[in-house]
Scaffold this active site. Sequence first.
Site, PDB file in Angstrom:
ATOM      1  N   ALA A 181    -163.762   2.132  52.169  1.00  0.00           N
ATOM      2  CA  ALA A 181    -162.600   2.262  51.294  1.00  0.00           C
ATOM      3  C   ALA A 181    -161.685   1.076  51.528  1.00  0.00           C
ATOM      4  O   ALA A 181    -161.582   0.572  52.649  1.00  0.00           O
ATOM      5  CB  ALA A 181    -161.848   3.561  51.578  1.00  0.00           C
ATOM      6  N   ILE A 204    -158.635   1.049  51.688  1.00  0.00           N
ATOM      7  CA  ILE A 204    -157.510   1.399  52.557  1.00  0.00           C
ATOM      8  C   ILE A 204    -157.820   1.096  54.024  1.00  0.00           C
ATOM      9  O   ILE A 204    -156.944   1.032  54.860  1.00  0.00           O
ATOM     10  CB  ILE A 204    -157.101   2.878  52.378  1.00  0.00           C
ATOM     11  CG1 ILE A 204    -155.714   3.111  52.964  1.00  0.00           C
ATOM     12  CG2 ILE A 204    -158.145   3.807  52.969  1.00  0.00           C
ATOM     13  CD1 ILE A 204    -155.078   4.430  52.603  1.00  0.00           C
ATOM     14  N   TYR A 205    -159.103   0.902  54.354  1.00  0.00           N
ATOM     15  CA  TYR A 205    -159.503   0.604  55.729  1.00  0.00           C
ATOM     16  C   TYR A 205    -159.185  -0.841  56.113  1.00  0.00           C
ATOM     17  O   TYR A 205    -159.626  -1.338  57.122  1.00  0.00           O
ATOM     18  CB  TYR A 205    -161.004   0.849  55.930  1.00  0.00           C
ATOM     19  CG  TYR A 205    -161.459   2.262  55.679  1.00  0.00           C
ATOM     20  CD1 TYR A 205    -160.581   3.339  55.697  1.00  0.00           C
ATOM     21  CD2 TYR A 205    -162.784   2.522  55.441  1.00  0.00           C
ATOM     22  CE1 TYR A 205    -161.023   4.631  55.463  1.00  0.00           C
ATOM     23  CE2 TYR A 205    -163.231   3.812  55.217  1.00  0.00           C
ATOM     24  CZ  TYR A 205    -162.348   4.852  55.223  1.00  0.00           C
ATOM     25  OH  TYR A 205    -162.793   6.125  55.004  1.00  0.00           O
ATOM     26  N   GLY A 206    -158.434  -1.511  55.323  1.00  0.00           N
ATOM     27  CA  GLY A 206    -158.088  -2.917  55.496  1.00  0.00           C
ATOM     28  C   GLY A 206    -158.387  -3.532  54.150  1.00  0.00           C
ATOM     29  O   GLY A 206    -159.563  -3.644  53.798  1.00  0.00           O
TER      30      GLY A 206
END
Length: 83
Positions: free
Chosen positions: A61, A63-65
């Site tokens: 995802a 959002i994981y970086g």
Amino acid sequence: MSNIKEVKLGSQGLVVPALGLGCMGMTTGFGGDIYGKADEKEAIATIHRSLELGGSFLDTADIYGPFLNEQLIPSFCICQLPE
């Protein structure tokens, strides 16, 4: 041959393994190293091992970086290309 159960995902007929490899800790996300410093070589080795054991589903995802997790997967694929 893998013994991992497969399940339908959504209504379009896509079938995926019920068990996947979570890739959240493989890149630095959320503005810090909450799982320790990310190690790309170790992450790629983990993906290799997952495939050896019959895994075929990687959970990533942005959002994981932002986009770092998605960039890791092509790095793994490039390592697989024959010379």
